[in-house]
Motif scaffolding. Structure first.
Motif, PDB file in Angstrom:
ATOM      1  N   LEU A 161       0.834  -1.205   0.000  1.00  0.00           N
ATOM      2  CA  LEU A 161       0.000   0.000   0.000  1.00  0.00           C
ATOM      3  C   LEU A 161       0.873   1.262   0.000  1.00  0.00           C
ATOM      4  CD1 LEU A 161      -3.051   0.410   0.024  1.00  0.00           C
ATOM      5  CD2 LEU A 161      -2.922   0.720   2.488  1.00  0.00           C
ATOM      6  N   ILE A 204       0.990   4.184  -2.750  1.00  0.00           N
ATOM      7  CA  ILE A 204       0.709   5.594  -2.435  1.00  0.00           C
ATOM      8  C   ILE A 204       1.915   6.471  -2.796  1.00  0.00           C
ATOM      9  CG2 ILE A 204       0.255   7.235  -0.566  1.00  0.00           C
ATOM     10  CD1 ILE A 204      -1.342   4.921   0.785  1.00  0.00           C
ATOM     11  N   MET A 212       1.966   9.126  -5.859  1.00  0.00           N
ATOM     12  CA  MET A 212       2.229  10.550  -5.630  1.00  0.00           C
ATOM     13  C   MET A 212       3.398  11.031  -6.485  1.00  0.00           C
ATOM     14  SD  MET A 212       0.116  11.903  -3.503  1.00  0.00           S
ATOM     15  CE  MET A 212       0.884  13.353  -2.828  1.00  0.00           C
ATOM     16  N   TRP A 256       2.532  11.146 -10.185  1.00  0.00           N
ATOM     17  CA  TRP A 256       1.632  12.272 -10.404  1.00  0.00           C
ATOM     18  C   TRP A 256       2.413  13.594 -10.377  1.00  0.00           C
ATOM     19  CZ3 TRP A 256      -1.784  15.148  -6.601  1.00  0.00           C
ATOM     20  CH2 TRP A 256      -2.805  15.816  -7.266  1.00  0.00           C
ATOM     21  N   LEU A 285       3.009  16.056 -13.469  1.00  0.00           N
ATOM     22  CA  LEU A 285       2.510  17.432 -13.378  1.00  0.00           C
ATOM     23  C   LEU A 285       3.633  18.422 -13.645  1.00  0.00           C
ATOM     24  CD1 LEU A 285       0.102  17.574 -10.316  1.00  0.00           C
ATOM     25  CD2 LEU A 285      -0.440  17.960 -12.701  1.00  0.00           C
ATOM     26  N   SER A 337       3.329  20.830 -16.610  1.00  0.00           N
ATOM     27  CA  SER A 337       3.200  22.272 -16.332  1.00  0.00           C
ATOM     28  C   SER A 337       4.299  23.043 -17.044  1.00  0.00           C
ATOM     29  CB  SER A 337       3.218  22.542 -14.833  1.00  0.00           C
ATOM     30  OG  SER A 337       4.522  22.489 -14.336  1.00  0.00           O
ATOM     31  N   GLN A 338       5.470  22.446 -17.181  1.00  0.00           N
ATOM     32  CA  GLN A 338       6.524  23.134 -17.940  1.00  0.00           C
ATOM     33  C   GLN A 338       6.122  23.261 -19.403  1.00  0.00           C
ATOM     34  OE1 GLN A 338       8.769  24.795 -16.786  1.00  0.00           O
ATOM     35  NE2 GLN A 338       9.707  23.914 -14.968  1.00  0.00           N
ATOM     36  N   GLU A 371       3.092  23.390 -20.559  1.00  0.00           N
ATOM     37  CA  GLU A 371       1.991  24.358 -20.661  1.00  0.00           C
ATOM     38  C   GLU A 371       2.446  25.787 -20.362  1.00  0.00           C
ATOM     39  OE1 GLU A 371      -0.939  22.897 -17.946  1.00  0.00           O
ATOM     40  OE2 GLU A 371      -1.545  21.297 -19.305  1.00  0.00           O
ATOM     41  N   ILE A 425      11.995  21.901 -10.199  1.00  0.00           N
ATOM     42  CA  ILE A 425      10.943  22.001 -11.218  1.00  0.00           C
ATOM     43  C   ILE A 425      11.534  22.467 -12.549  1.00  0.00           C
ATOM     44  CG2 ILE A 425       8.921  22.345  -9.730  1.00  0.00           C
ATOM     45  CD1 ILE A 425       9.135  25.334 -10.382  1.00  0.00           C
ATOM     46  N   TYR A 426      12.721  23.037 -12.498  1.00  0.00           N
ATOM     47  CA  TYR A 426      13.367  23.481 -13.743  1.00  0.00           C
ATOM     48  C   TYR A 426      14.289  22.403 -14.319  1.00  0.00           C
ATOM     49  CZ  TYR A 426      11.563  27.904 -12.132  1.00  0.00           C
ATOM     50  OH  TYR A 426      10.715  28.880 -11.700  1.00  0.00           O
ATOM     51  N   VAL A 477      -4.090  -5.965   4.349  1.00  0.00           N
ATOM     52  CA  VAL A 477      -4.114  -5.007   5.478  1.00  0.00           C
ATOM     53  C   VAL A 477      -5.387  -5.215   6.293  1.00  0.00           C
ATOM     54  CG1 VAL A 477      -4.197  -2.559   6.093  1.00  0.00           C
ATOM     55  CG2 VAL A 477      -2.733  -3.297   4.237  1.00  0.00           C
ATOM     56  N   LEU A 478      -6.509  -5.389   5.601  1.00  0.00           N
ATOM     57  CA  LEU A 478      -7.785  -5.520   6.314  1.00  0.00           C
ATOM     58  C   LEU A 478      -7.872  -6.824   7.102  1.00  0.00           C
ATOM     59  CD1 LEU A 478     -10.313  -4.131   3.669  1.00  0.00           C
ATOM     60  CD2 LEU A 478      -9.349  -2.983   5.655  1.00  0.00           C
TER      61      LEU A 478
END
Lengths: 424, 191
Positions: A129, A133, A137, A140, A144, A148-149, A151, A346-347, A386-387
């Motif tokens: 899990l 996760i 992340m 993603w 992004l 975003s660069q 765009e 980010i650059y 997990v459950l």
């Protein structure tokens, strides 16, 4: 050459092969699923071997001198265990589920015993899990960042390009005397299965290797041999030309992206070629030829190799940023070195493609969608464990049994007991 | 599934949603910072050339004073705008002054047409040539600056970006206006 389309080789997807290999594959899945609690113990070993291999064992080597090896090895062992548990989750869940459904009591008892009453399964679930996760992340965030660069950066013309991260598009033009240098350093061989360099299989590409007709010397190319699983790439510097001028581009050392998600482990520095992409029964080829359209996001820097009399444009070069450091996650966590350049990552983007800006964005979205499917699969496989076994997560007696089972376990156990004051 | 398990599922789902939300807000913030920096960088890129062009203005005015005695007001306005540009601190202020200066310059060159002696002056011709050369370089970079500013203006007005943009006091930025004569269609002559 099969431009822009994918053709599946006849030998690759033979049903006969699938039928013959199916029982073997099922047996492997069963063994992996049933005996995973033992297999995960290979994790620390893998982690330690990785650290020693990457770091080297010479304590006086540059970058290592004066640094302790204990922390990276410990980190490698912990991360190695985590990775082993996370990667094996699907096998474990499938086999556990099948045994549970079969109602075979003896097998169920054995499974319970191996899993120490569900303790190991609880950790399998948690690691799977967490992996989903954290991976989700990261995938993603990275997608992004790249999107975003694409765009947010307006496209520069070559004449108006300024130092720093820039987006340019134009036509690829070869450098006249680049051929000699190609033979010297720009060839690399990689085994796709584990991404380890295999120097013995390196070879220099010839133009007829890239194009059956051998009509044009490629600027960039990647050939993946489907039988030997060897990936051979060729990178050369070239000019990007638009209506206002031309600028030197240096994509050397950048990995090719096959269009599937890879954002988990690598920094965003990729070459994605689709227009001249072909697959036959032996190999998959991608290349960029002189005159092909190119879209690039990269860092414009001073070209230190430019001569004194070079014009203003010749003094610039478009390449991956040399001042920003953003190494892959795996290396960073395992080795704890090569820290990121904080706040500026980010650059740190280099993306070269033969597609239009719009299509590049589309391919990135598709690639990330592929990652999401994997992440979702991991969540689906991990959550039941997990459950069902979550209440056994902090079973200290089970933990004690595991530690004592490890080589040198007694030493670890009594050290922990003494130092931390644990009363297991 | 016991009550503990249901609670675990709720915690996991909530955790995922919160992490996703934080990640999304951070990505919007980063995106806004990035577009603002892009505008600043694009302006710095053009500012170098604008400064060079402004350095030519005192020489131009000195040359023209003797010929254009009746245009004193216009010449003073140009010098005054040049000083304003130097004093302007933000990119937005500089852009506004530059737009005004550009209009005055266009009017000035148009008026200069009425003075044949000035047009024949060597100094005037040289300065005009240098200013024209700078103009073509400025034109490229102006386009890039305007693209950057346009992306910035769109980003701060997009939903949900506008919420964070308002909190951060991100306001619309002015574009560098393209001189009217550059906007006019090129006359195509066919044999």
């Amino acid at each position: 050459m099969n431009n822009g389309t994918r053709r599946k080789g006849k030998e690759e997807y033979s049903w006969r092969k699938t039928i013959i290999w199916s029982p073997v594959i099922l047996l492997v899945i069963f063994l992996l699923g049933f005996f995973t609690p033992f297999l995960f113990m290979a994790g620390p070993l893998f982690g330690m071997v990785y650290v020693f291999k990457e770091r080297g064992i010479d304590p006086n080597a540059p970058g290592i001198k004066g640094k302790t090896v204990i922390l990276p090895v410990l980190r490698g062992a912990i991360i190695g265990t985590f990775m082993a548990l996370a990667v094996l989750v699907p096998f474990r869940t499938v086999v556990t589920g099948l045994i549970w459904l079969s109602g075979w009591e003896n097998l169920q008892e054995s499974l319970k015993e191996i899993s120490i009453g569900g303790f190991v399964d609880a950790w399998f679930g948690i690691c799977g899990l967490s992996f989903a996760i954290i991976g989700g992340m990261m995938a993603w965030t990275k997608s992004l960042r790249l999107k975003s660069q694409i765009e947010n950066l307006p496209t520069s013309t070559v004449r108006s390009a300024a130092i720093g991260l820039s987006e340019l598009k134009g036509i690829a033009r070869p450098i006249e005397d680049e051929g000699k240098r190609l033979a010297e350093t720009l060839i690399d061989g990689k085994k796709k299965e584990n991404r380890k360099s295999i120097r013995s299989k390196q070879r220099i590409l010839k133009k007829e290797d890239v194009l059956p007709g051998g009509k044009q010397e490629p600027i960039l190319s990647e050939i993946f041999n489907l039988h030997s699983q060897v990936n051979t790439t060729l990178h050369s510097r070239f000019y990007l030309e638009d209506e206002t001028g031309k600028i030197l581009v240096d994509p050397r050392g950048i990995d090719f992206w096959d269009g599937h998600g890879h954002f988990l482990w690598k920094p965003i520095r990729s070459i994605y070629l689709e227009t001249r992409h072909s697959i036959d029964s032996n190999r998959e080829t991608r290349c960029l030829l002189p005159g092909d359209p190119v879209y690039i996001i990269g860092s414009i820097e001073e070209n230190t190799e430019a001569g004194q009399d070079a014009s203003e444009l010749d003094r610039l070069i478009l390449k991956p940023s040399s001042s920003l450091k953003s190494p892959g996650l795996f290396k960073r966590i395992m080795l704890g070195e090569d820290k990121k350049t904080r706040g500026t990552d980010i650059y740190d983007v280099f993306f070269l493609s033969d597609l239009t800006e719009f299509k590049v964005k589309d391919r990135i979205t598709q690639g990330v969608r592929g990652i999401w499917k994997w992440i979702l699969a991991y969540v689906v496989f991990s959550v039941p464990l997990v459950l069902i076994y979550g209440h056994r997560l902090f079973d200290l007696n089970a933990a004690k049994r595991i530690i004592l089972f490890l080589p040198g376990g007694k030493l670890i156990y009594y050290s922990l007991k003494t130092i931390v004051g644990l009363t297991l | 599934m016991g009550s503990v398990s249901v609670f675990s599922v709720i915690i996991i789902v909530l955790g995922l949603i919160i992490m996703g939300l934080i990640g999304y807000i951070v990505s919007i913030f980063n995106s806004l910072v990035q577009v603002r920096n892009n505008v600043d960088k694009a302006f710095k890129n053009i500012d170098v050339l604008l400064q060079q062009r402004h350095d030519e203005l005192p020489k131009l005015i000195d040359t023209c004073k003797a010929y254009m005695k009746y245009e004193k007001g216009m010449l003073d306005d140009i010098i005054s705008l040049r000083e304003h540009y130097v004093q302007a601190k933000t990119t937005d202020e500089k852009t506004t002054v530059e737009n005004d200066l550009n209009k005055q310059m266009m009017a000035f060159f148009a008026r200069a047409e009425a003075y044949p002696e000035l047009k024949a002056n060597n100094n005037f011709i040289q300065i005009q040539t240098r200013v024209s050369a700078l103009e073509s370089s400025i034109a490229d970079r102006r386009e890039f600056f305007n693209d950057s500013t346009n992306i910035y203006n769109i980003q701060i007005e997009r939903f949900p970006h506008l919420i964070l943009a308002r909190i951060l006091n991100y306001a619309r930025k002015a574009l560098l206006e393209v001189p009217e004569e550059k906007k006019q269609d090129v006359k195509m002559e066919f044999p």
